[in-house]
Design a protein around this motif. Sequence first.
Motif, short mmCIF file in Angstrom:
data_model
loop_
_atom_site.label_atom_id
_atom_site.label_comp_id
_atom_site.label_asym_id
_atom_site.label_seq_id
_atom_site.Cartn_x
_atom_site.Cartn_y
_atom_site.Cartn_z
N ILE A 13 37.68 40.58 42.18
CA ILE A 13 39.00 41.21 42.15
C ILE A 13 39.68 40.91 43.47
N ARG A 14 40.81 40.24 43.39
CA ARG A 14 41.48 39.74 44.59
C ARG A 14 42.86 40.35 44.72
N PHE A 15 43.39 40.33 45.94
CA PHE A 15 44.72 40.90 46.17
C PHE A 15 45.43 40.15 47.28
N ASP A 16 46.73 39.88 47.06
CA ASP A 16 47.54 39.31 48.13
C ASP A 16 49.01 39.59 47.85
N TRP A 17 49.87 39.06 48.75
CA TRP A 17 51.30 39.37 48.75
C TRP A 17 52.16 38.15 48.43
N ALA A 26 45.31 33.07 42.96
CA ALA A 26 45.26 32.68 41.55
C ALA A 26 44.30 31.52 41.31
N GLN A 27 43.93 30.81 42.36
CA GLN A 27 43.04 29.66 42.19
C GLN A 27 41.69 30.12 41.62
N ALA A 153 35.50 37.32 34.29
CA ALA A 153 36.08 36.29 35.14
C ALA A 153 36.90 36.93 36.27
N PRO A 154 37.12 36.20 37.38
CA PRO A 154 37.90 36.77 38.48
C PRO A 154 39.33 37.11 38.04
N VAL A 155 39.86 38.16 38.65
CA VAL A 155 41.22 38.63 38.39
C VAL A 155 41.93 38.78 39.72
N ALA A 156 43.19 38.38 39.76
CA ALA A 156 43.99 38.55 40.97
C ALA A 156 45.12 39.54 40.71
N VAL A 182 46.21 49.69 39.85
CA VAL A 182 45.56 48.79 38.90
C VAL A 182 44.13 48.50 39.33
N ILE A 183 43.94 48.11 40.57
CA ILE A 183 42.62 47.70 41.06
C ILE A 183 41.62 48.84 40.97
#
Length: 253
Positions: A13-17, A26-27, A153-156, A182-183
């Motif tokens: 689980i990833r997060f950015d701006w 998103a990669q 699978a990974p989620v951003a 959400v996270i």
Amino acid sequence: MASAPYTQSSASIRFDWGLPGALAVAQGTQIVVVVDVLSFTTALSVATEAGIEVFPYRVRDASAASFAASRQAVLAVGRSEAGSAGVSLSPLSVQAASRPGGVLADRGRLVLPSPNGSAISRALSERGVMVIGASLRNAPAVALWVKRHAAGAPVAVVAAGERWPGDALRPAVEDLWGAGAVISALSGAPSPEAQAAVAAYRQVAASLPRALAACASGQELIADGHGDEIALAAELGTSVAVPVLQGECFRPA
């Protein structure tokens, strides 16, 4: 392409701006959740729960008008231009126009320009990523849908943010809170960035209307005479609509 540290590839689980952050995290993912609480994804949640198809568009200019005409869609205009009867980025205007007899109820399609959430959504979709629109209103429903469809699978999750004069990114705390909402309901291994979003959300979860009104973006809306939009944006979990960007428009999942 961002280098490995910025993709947060060790986390599920990833997060950015903003757009650069979105393209980085998103990669290697198939699903990206975009959050723009004041006001793109809140308006999107309102439209989606009424069954309205929403076309995200980067800018509100002559090309947007041509695009809307070609799709037989209503074009959202500026809040001041819309007045009390038109459709704008204001979720309240979208809500009113979606009721029986309203222009959106009749037309069923909306072009919603936004330099933040809308532009990020289009850019990701053009790169083959599935984009989900989340606000505080539908954060729990989005998280549930993502858990069912990500299959481990990974989620951003991306906070859209706002723009400073000169077009630099202004991190907007309301989008951090929405992303954290959400996270906090997802399952997996969050990156430190994602954990920080959850911590920020939990700090204000019990007082969202007050926090949204007090933050810089909320104060801007109030100063411009649009403070009545804040209560709608603060309705945590009131919507089960999950907007999925399929091709060039968001539709209910």
